[in-house]
Design a protein around this motif. Structure first.
Motif, PDB file in Angstrom:
ATOM      1  N   PHE A 100      83.095  35.520  66.139  1.00  0.00           N
ATOM      2  CA  PHE A 100      83.533  36.527  67.269  1.00  0.00           C
ATOM      3  C   PHE A 100      83.187  37.785  66.890  1.00  0.00           C
ATOM      4  CE2 PHE A 100      85.887  32.683  68.381  1.00  0.00           C
ATOM      5  CZ  PHE A 100      85.515  32.318  69.702  1.00  0.00           C
ATOM      6  N   VAL A 101      83.501  38.229  65.904  1.00  0.00           N
ATOM      7  CA  VAL A 101      83.362  39.572  65.487  1.00  0.00           C
ATOM      8  C   VAL A 101      81.649  39.976  65.321  1.00  0.00           C
ATOM      9  CG1 VAL A 101      83.470  41.319  63.289  1.00  0.00           C
ATOM     10  CG2 VAL A 101      85.393  39.939  64.033  1.00  0.00           C
ATOM     11  N   THR A 102      80.949  39.061  64.964  1.00  0.00           N
ATOM     12  CA  THR A 102      79.540  39.125  64.846  1.00  0.00           C
ATOM     13  C   THR A 102      78.798  39.386  66.192  1.00  0.00           C
ATOM     14  OG1 THR A 102      79.178  36.759  64.451  1.00  0.00           O
ATOM     15  CG2 THR A 102      79.242  38.365  62.193  1.00  0.00           C
ATOM     16  N   ARG A 103      79.495  38.707  67.195  1.00  0.00           N
ATOM     17  CA  ARG A 103      78.837  38.384  68.664  1.00  0.00           C
ATOM     18  C   ARG A 103      79.553  39.549  69.471  1.00  0.00           C
ATOM     19  NH1 ARG A 103      79.912  32.995  71.027  1.00  0.00           N
ATOM     20  NH2 ARG A 103      78.260  33.627  72.637  1.00  0.00           N
ATOM     21  N   PHE A 104      80.668  39.961  69.475  1.00  0.00           N
ATOM     22  CA  PHE A 104      81.496  40.877  70.302  1.00  0.00           C
ATOM     23  C   PHE A 104      81.898  41.932  69.515  1.00  0.00           C
ATOM     24  CE2 PHE A 104      82.159  36.138  71.674  1.00  0.00           C
ATOM     25  CZ  PHE A 104      81.345  36.421  72.663  1.00  0.00           C
ATOM     26  N   HIS A 105      81.749  43.167  70.255  1.00  0.00           N
ATOM     27  CA  HIS A 105      82.344  44.393  69.563  1.00  0.00           C
ATOM     28  C   HIS A 105      83.013  45.079  70.704  1.00  0.00           C
ATOM     29  CE1 HIS A 105      79.307  43.539  66.278  1.00  0.00           C
ATOM     30  NE2 HIS A 105      78.490  43.173  66.953  1.00  0.00           N
ATOM     31  N   ASP A 106      83.287  44.699  71.726  1.00  0.00           N
ATOM     32  CA  ASP A 106      84.163  45.284  72.719  1.00  0.00           C
ATOM     33  C   ASP A 106      85.823  45.309  72.576  1.00  0.00           C
ATOM     34  OD1 ASP A 106      84.903  43.193  75.016  1.00  0.00           O
ATOM     35  OD2 ASP A 106      82.791  42.738  73.834  1.00  0.00           O
ATOM     36  N   ASP A 107      86.376  45.858  73.193  1.00  0.00           N
ATOM     37  CA  ASP A 107      87.939  45.825  73.263  1.00  0.00           C
ATOM     38  C   ASP A 107      88.463  44.435  73.668  1.00  0.00           C
ATOM     39  OD1 ASP A 107      88.090  48.013  72.093  1.00  0.00           O
ATOM     40  OD2 ASP A 107      88.732  49.143  73.853  1.00  0.00           O
ATOM     41  N   ASP A 108      87.623  43.655  74.535  1.00  0.00           N
ATOM     42  CA  ASP A 108      88.078  42.195  75.015  1.00  0.00           C
ATOM     43  C   ASP A 108      87.833  41.301  74.052  1.00  0.00           C
ATOM     44  OD1 ASP A 108      89.281  40.947  77.116  1.00  0.00           O
ATOM     45  OD2 ASP A 108      87.593  40.250  77.821  1.00  0.00           O
ATOM     46  N   ILE A 109      87.450  41.349  72.983  1.00  0.00           N
ATOM     47  CA  ILE A 109      87.045  40.396  71.906  1.00  0.00           C
ATOM     48  C   ILE A 109      88.374  39.431  71.781  1.00  0.00           C
ATOM     49  CG2 ILE A 109      87.893  41.661  70.086  1.00  0.00           C
ATOM     50  CD1 ILE A 109      85.699  40.312  68.460  1.00  0.00           C
ATOM     51  N   VAL A 110      89.580  39.884  71.724  1.00  0.00           N
ATOM     52  CA  VAL A 110      90.625  38.845  71.655  1.00  0.00           C
ATOM     53  C   VAL A 110      90.628  37.950  73.105  1.00  0.00           C
ATOM     54  CG1 VAL A 110      93.181  38.718  71.476  1.00  0.00           C
ATOM     55  CG2 VAL A 110      91.910  40.538  70.117  1.00  0.00           C
ATOM     56  N   GLY A 111      90.482  38.637  73.887  1.00  0.00           N
ATOM     57  CA  GLY A 111      90.452  37.632  75.360  1.00  0.00           C
ATOM     58  C   GLY A 111      89.397  36.618  75.233  1.00  0.00           C
ATOM     59  N   ILE A 113      88.217  35.273  72.485  1.00  0.00           N
ATOM     60  CA  ILE A 113      88.816  34.328  71.401  1.00  0.00           C
ATOM     61  C   ILE A 113      89.708  33.138  72.316  1.00  0.00           C
ATOM     62  CG2 ILE A 113      90.027  33.827  69.282  1.00  0.00           C
ATOM     63  CD1 ILE A 113      89.073  36.547  68.255  1.00  0.00           C
ATOM     64  N   ASP A 114      90.651  33.686  72.854  1.00  0.00           N
ATOM     65  CA  ASP A 114      91.749  32.855  73.536  1.00  0.00           C
ATOM     66  C   ASP A 114      91.055  32.102  74.646  1.00  0.00           C
ATOM     67  OD1 ASP A 114      94.964  33.065  73.700  1.00  0.00           O
ATOM     68  OD2 ASP A 114      94.103  32.509  75.819  1.00  0.00           O
ATOM     69  N   ALA A 115      90.354  32.513  75.225  1.00  0.00           N
ATOM     70  CA  ALA A 115      89.478  31.764  76.288  1.00  0.00           C
ATOM     71  C   ALA A 115      88.751  30.725  75.623  1.00  0.00           C
ATOM     72  CB  ALA A 115      88.519  32.694  77.250  1.00  0.00           C
ATOM     73  N   GLU A 119      89.320  26.606  76.321  1.00  0.00           N
ATOM     74  CA  GLU A 119      88.511  25.805  76.965  1.00  0.00           C
ATOM     75  C   GLU A 119      88.177  24.532  75.990  1.00  0.00           C
ATOM     76  OE1 GLU A 119      83.832  25.907  78.709  1.00  0.00           O
ATOM     77  OE2 GLU A 119      84.999  27.524  77.629  1.00  0.00           O
ATOM     78  N   ASP A 120      88.134  24.815  74.688  1.00  0.00           N
ATOM     79  CA  ASP A 120      87.901  23.622  73.842  1.00  0.00           C
ATOM     80  C   ASP A 120      88.841  22.837  73.643  1.00  0.00           C
ATOM     81  OD1 ASP A 120      85.604  22.672  72.448  1.00  0.00           O
ATOM     82  OD2 ASP A 120      86.473  23.311  70.490  1.00  0.00           O
ATOM     83  N   VAL A 121      89.954  23.325  73.848  1.00  0.00           N
ATOM     84  CA  VAL A 121      91.396  22.434  73.666  1.00  0.00           C
ATOM     85  C   VAL A 121      91.518  21.504  74.821  1.00  0.00           C
ATOM     86  CG1 VAL A 121      93.823  22.152  73.174  1.00  0.00           C
ATOM     87  CG2 VAL A 121      92.539  23.881  71.954  1.00  0.00           C
ATOM     88  N   MET A 122      91.217  22.196  76.114  1.00  0.00           N
ATOM     89  CA  MET A 122      91.364  21.558  77.439  1.00  0.00           C
ATOM     90  C   MET A 122      90.414  20.299  77.670  1.00  0.00           C
ATOM     91  SD  MET A 122      91.583  25.018  79.964  1.00  0.00           S
ATOM     92  CE  MET A 122      91.048  23.915  81.167  1.00  0.00           C
ATOM     93  N   LYS A 123      89.103  20.551  76.722  1.00  0.00           N
ATOM     94  CA  LYS A 123      88.288  19.228  76.895  1.00  0.00           C
ATOM     95  C   LYS A 123      88.707  18.102  76.140  1.00  0.00           C
ATOM     96  CE  LYS A 123      84.347  21.992  77.658  1.00  0.00           C
ATOM     97  NZ  LYS A 123      82.660  22.708  76.851  1.00  0.00           N
ATOM     98  N   THR A 124      89.385  18.514  74.966  1.00  0.00           N
ATOM     99  CA  THR A 124      90.098  17.581  74.013  1.00  0.00           C
ATOM    100  C   THR A 124      91.070  16.845  74.785  1.00  0.00           C
ATOM    101  OG1 THR A 124      89.410  18.838  72.197  1.00  0.00           O
ATOM    102  CG2 THR A 124      91.006  17.026  71.794  1.00  0.00           C
ATOM    103  N   TYR A 125      92.110  17.555  75.673  1.00  0.00           N
ATOM    104  CA  TYR A 125      93.221  17.001  76.342  1.00  0.00           C
ATOM    105  C   TYR A 125      93.043  17.050  77.813  1.00  0.00           C
ATOM    106  CZ  TYR A 125      95.163  17.003  71.665  1.00  0.00           C
ATOM    107  OH  TYR A 125      95.515  16.729  70.439  1.00  0.00           O
ATOM    108  N   PRO A 126      92.054  16.477  78.426  1.00  0.00           N
ATOM    109  CA  PRO A 126      91.774  16.438  80.005  1.00  0.00           C
ATOM    110  C   PRO A 126      93.093  15.855  80.761  1.00  0.00           C
ATOM    111  CG  PRO A 126      90.499  14.647  78.815  1.00  0.00           C
ATOM    112  CD  PRO A 126      91.216  15.577  77.877  1.00  0.00           C
ATOM    113  N   ASP A 134      97.388  30.068  82.763  1.00  0.00           N
ATOM    114  CA  ASP A 134      97.718  29.691  81.145  1.00  0.00           C
ATOM    115  C   ASP A 134      96.850  30.587  80.238  1.00  0.00           C
ATOM    116  OD1 ASP A 134      99.424  27.865  81.546  1.00  0.00           O
ATOM    117  OD2 ASP A 134      98.110  26.222  81.591  1.00  0.00           O
ATOM    118  N   ASP A 135      97.415  31.013  79.106  1.00  0.00           N
ATOM    119  CA  ASP A 135      96.558  31.427  78.011  1.00  0.00           C
ATOM    120  C   ASP A 135      96.772  30.083  76.958  1.00  0.00           C
ATOM    121  OD1 ASP A 135      99.071  31.338  76.740  1.00  0.00           O
ATOM    122  OD2 ASP A 135      99.165  33.454  76.551  1.00  0.00           O
TER     123      ASP A 135
END
Length: 527
Positions: A100-111, A113-115, A119-126, A134-135
């Motif tokens: 993420f650090v190499t792709r995003f340099h804005d203040d919303d980087i943590v948002g 990451i969380d999103a 999304e990946d966990v949701m696909k695993t547990y549909p 939800d976060d």
């Protein structure tokens, strides 16, 4: 298989397909923490010391989406009682923060990451319900509640954001709050079987309290029972040297010297493997990317830091108190902070029993010299650059050139080189003969009595050069220095190492602020 969850064991397969030194005992240490109050681990070590390899190994071992038994049955962990209990038993979330650090340099980087993780966990547990507000932690809590599964969360380069965004910025504040939300909330113990974070710096401190004080920290300063997994041991490197037909003594000279916890002799793993591959020892340190930071810290010259660096380049040690460092490379406010950063970066090693730091080996010493060359320490830089010529002048018996070289190393504006005690004299000689460390093992001795210091240089294996014994006198003459050597029978002490020996007597004239030198070849019958 997802992008961040249950990624399988392909990463560790690649490692096993390469030259691999068994560090799987680390898994047993982590296993002992699972489902306990100590299940949150932050394991930090310097670059190129195997952080990411350990993270891939743990992913392969715990991930329940794959069968990794064949990757571990011949390794140390297979003999541990906990091996079967935890092998491929958990859903594993793997987060490489540099992604993420190499792709995003804005203040919303943590948002972001969380999103992405949610999304990946949701696909695993549909089958698990999700809500608009939800976060990631909300959804993981619901998964744990409905499935009775608990996660292993592995974060590689956890401090990448700390290095990218300065303390006090919105991104840093959001990141710290996100970590607290994930790992200090009431649900954390119910959601996670274990958490393993790795990076360079221990957990960030705010004022006098850690932001994540529930984490057990293993670091270059305090590795605890993970010490032997931080680098290569002497026995491991010796086996590699024999296997590849590489000179073990050369590997020691270049890459040994780290004291990590109670492990007295640890090697830089990446440099050893690079040397085996190229079949020659040289510095592989510059590629770590930390050089600019090191040079900047040295430029700060807090509280006589210059003297400490010179002392360590001369083979000495400096006291350090690492407890006040805030674990933030952008917040460095004292000499101890600088030295502690250099320990975490691997430019210095730390003896916890004596609270001392030192330069561990030739590879790092060369990089430290390069950092010093970016400063305005003119006299020191000139002495270091001329040390090769000084050694050759000594071997050639050119006493006048040697005297001039020692003069150059004497910098009156540096307190450590002010010639006011025995250690100062030895330090001057060590700096002047810095280059000699390439071919010699340098022994500093500080005999009792005012104004004396000596240096003994023993040639390394396969070096066809004489041993050298140097003695320095204060306001006397070079003959007195030579006589000092003879009276103490230094030649007898070093005769077991070599049949060829040079005696070097050096006198410092306080009024003229110059040195005189006398060089003699040792003849057995003259003693």
């Amino acid at each position: 298989m997802g992008t961040f969850i249950n990624i399988g064991n392909a990463g560790f397969k690649r490692i096993r397909n390469s030259e691999y030194v068994d560090k799987s005992g680390l898994i047993a240490v982590v296993n002992r923490t699972l489902f306990t109050e100590q299940c949150f681990s932050c394991v930090t070590r310097c670059r190129r010391f195997g952080k990411s390899m350990a993270a891939k190994m743990l992913c392969a071992y715990y991930d329940h989406s794959c069968d990794s038994r064949s990757l571990f049955t011949d390794l140390e962990i297979a003999k541990d009682p906990s091996f079967e209990k935890h092998l491929n038993k958990y859903p594993v979330i793997n987060l490489d923060m540099t992604y993420f650090v190499t792709r995003f340099h804005d203040d919303d980087i943590v948002g972001k990451i969380d999103a992405a993780l949610k999304e990946d966990v949701m696909k695993t547990y549909p089958q698990v319900e999700t809500r608009d507000d939800d976060d990631l932690m909300d959804f993981l809590s619901r998964v744990a509640e409905e499935t009775s599964e608990q996660f292993v969360f592995i974060i590689d380069e956890w401090d990448a954001i700390c290095r990218e965004f300065k303390s006090g910025t919105s991104a840093m504040d959001r990141y710290v709050n996100w970590l607290r939300r994930m790992f200090k909330s009431l649900n954390a113990a119910r959601v996670f079987a274990g958490v393993y974070m790795t990076g360079i710096l221990p957990v960030k401190k705010y004022k006098t309290e850690s932001a994540l004080n529930n984490f057990i920290e293993y670091s270059m300063v305090e590795p605890m029972d993970m010490a032997r997994y931080f680098g290569f041991t002497k026995e491991e490197v010796r086996a590699l040297a024999e296997k590849h037909g590489v000179d073990f003594d050369e590997l020691m000279k270049w890459y040994d010297g780290y004291q990590i916890g109670d492990e007295q002799s640890m090697f830089n793993p990446n440099s050893v493997m690079q040397a085996l591959k190229s079949r020659r020892c040289r510095s592989f340190w510059a590629s770590t990317g930390a050089f600019d930071a090191v040079a900047n810290y040295i430029h700060m010259n807090f509280e006589g830091l210059k003297d400490d660096i010179i002392q360590m380049l001369a083979g000495g040690r400096s006291p350090v108190d690492p407890t006040g460092f805030q674990n933030d490379m952008s917040v460095v406010r004292s000499r101890d902070d600088v030295l502690t950063v250099l320990i975490h970066l691997g430019y210095l090693s730390y003896n916890w029993r004596e609270d001392e730091c030192y330069i561990p080996n030739r590879e790092v010493a060369g990089e430290m010299v390069n950092a010093v060359k970016t400063t305005d320490w003119k006299n020191v830089i000139e002495a270091l650059e001329q040390s090769k010529q000084l050694l050759q002048a000594t071997l050639d018996g050119d006493s006048e050139a040697v005297a001039r070289g020692i003069d150059m190393a004497h910098d009156e504006n540096t307190s450590i080189l002010s010639y006011n005690n025995e250690n100062s004299l030895a330090c001057v000689l060590s700096i002047a003969y810095f280059y000699a460390r390439n071919d010699y093992v340098v022994h500093r001795e500080l005999p009792t009595g005012k104004g004396f210091a000596d240096l003994v240089l023993i040639p390394r294996k396969d070096v066809d050069s004489p041993a050298i014994v140097l003695e320095l006198k204060y306001n006397r003459d070079a003959d007195s220095a030579i006589n000092q050597i003879r009276r103490r029978q230094y030649p007898t002490k070093v005769a077991q190492y070599t049949g060829d020996l040079l005696l070097v007597g050096i006198n410092y004239d306080r009024e003229k602020k110059t040195h005189e030198c006398l060089i003699e070849k040792y003849e057995k019958e003259s003693i």
